[in-house]
Design an enzyme around this catalytic site. Structure first.
Site, PDB file in Angstrom:
ATOM      1  CE  LYS A   1     -26.610 -35.915   7.318  1.00 54.18           C
ATOM      2  NZ  LYS A   1     -25.948 -35.085   6.330  1.00 54.18           N
TER       3      LYS A   1
ATOM      4  NE  ARG B   1     -30.859 -40.475   0.227  1.00 57.63           N
ATOM      5  CZ  ARG B   1     -31.313 -39.236   0.127  1.00 57.63           C
ATOM      6  NH1 ARG B   1     -32.594 -38.990   0.154  1.00 57.63           N
ATOM      7  NH2 ARG B   1     -30.480 -38.232  -0.007  1.00 57.63           N
TER       8      ARG B   1
END
Ligand code: R5P
Length: 303
Positions: free
Chosen positions: A191, A193
């Site tokens: 994951k 950002r």
């Protein structure tokens, strides 16, 4: 020393299964309520001089279960049990394993500390969320990792071209263990950002044309699995999607999310109450696994 399994009403089924596995008697505590809601715990069987295994999961509401656990342990101690082992299938709050901002409480450590205060000779826990939790308890801890048991339950039904996937970096070690056991390659969903705080999922590893086996310690809202399923499809994975998670909390609309993510099979343990699911699932019972761990003489126990 003679042994007995003690549990509260919420864990009656699990306690009975464990007592059967161990061939021991069962003491199901009576938990009555005073008019103001306070619990009143009484052990109907004698536990004096016995080696007690107390079974309690921190189910929701965890605060209530924690008080119940403390009362059960106290009742055993006051009845002069020779030794009290806690079997804790699920530790709530364990995901609160670090403080990232000023003024934040370290929930996992606090709850594990409260569990420890109840006073146990030994604690047996299952797939604690992170390694940080291994240092939280103030009693000798035996940590059971049941990923391999869950993996064995699906080994024969996995397509030849399968890849084991961790849905985040934090779970990579757990997934790697399963990949090694099954002799499959490993991939990790990362994951990241992007600009404006959008979470982007990138898949690390070659997954094109392979059927994914996603390995996690727990499913709560189903958001992690849904996001991983999406990223894996975009990276070229093919059905069926199998998911393996020890603790199936399945809160809110988790079941709908998993269905929408086209989960073909969910494999989980009975560390939390099980229920009917609208897609195939396999429940691996913990009782036989725990029974064999309890039979081992615990190396760190001085008694
Ligand atoms: C995260 O670190 C955990 O290992 C699980 O992936 C996560 O807690 C699952 O929660 P949810 O189902 O709400 O995404």
């Amino acid at each position: 020393m003679a042994r007995i399994v003690v549990c509260g009403p919420e864990m009656a089924q699990f306690g009975a299964a464990l007592a059967r596995e161990l061939d021991e008697s069962l003491c199901q505590a009576m938990v009555e309520r005073f008019p103001d809601g306070e619990m009143h715990v009484i052990l109907p069987e004698r536990v004096t001089d016995l080696d007690v295994t107390l079974v309690q999961s921190l189910l929701s509401p965890a605060g209530e279960r924690l008080v119940e656990l403390s009362l059960l342990a106290d009742a055993c101690r006051r009845a002069r049990a020779a030794r009290v082992t806690l079997f804790l299938p699920y530790l709530a709050y364990a995901r609160q394993d670090r403080c990232t901002r000023r003024g934040e409480a370290l929930g996992g450590e606090v709850v594990a500390g409260l569990v420890s205060l109840a006073g146990f000779d030994r604690i047996v826990a299952v797939d604690l969320h992170s390694d940080a939790a291994l240092g939280w308890f103030r009693a000798p801890l035996q940590h059971l990792s049941v990923g391999p048991d869950l993996a064995e339950a699906v080994r024969s039904s996995l397509p030849a071209s399968s890849v084991v996937v961790s849905p985040d970096l934090g779970g990579a070690k757990r997934a790697e263990r399963v990949a090694k056991l099954l002799g499959k390659p490993l991939a990790i969903v990362h994951k990241t950002r992007g600009e404006r705080e959008v979470i982007v999922h990138r898949v690390l590893g070659d997954v094109r044309g392979q059927a994914p086996l996603v390995v996690d310690d727990m499913i709560s809202t189903g958001g992690t699995i849904a996001a991983a399923a999406d990223a894996l499809r975009q990276a070229g994975c093919v059905p069926p999607l199998t998911v393996l998670a020890t603790h199936a909390l399945l809160v809110g609309d988790a079941i709908d999310r998993l269905r929408a993510a086209q989960v073909a099979c969910l494999v989980h343990s009975d560390s939390l109450p099980t229920r009917e699911l609208p897609f195939p699932n396999v429940v691996v019972p913990l009782a036989p696994i725990v029974a064999s761990a309890l039979r081992e003489e615990f190396p760190w126990n001085p008694k």
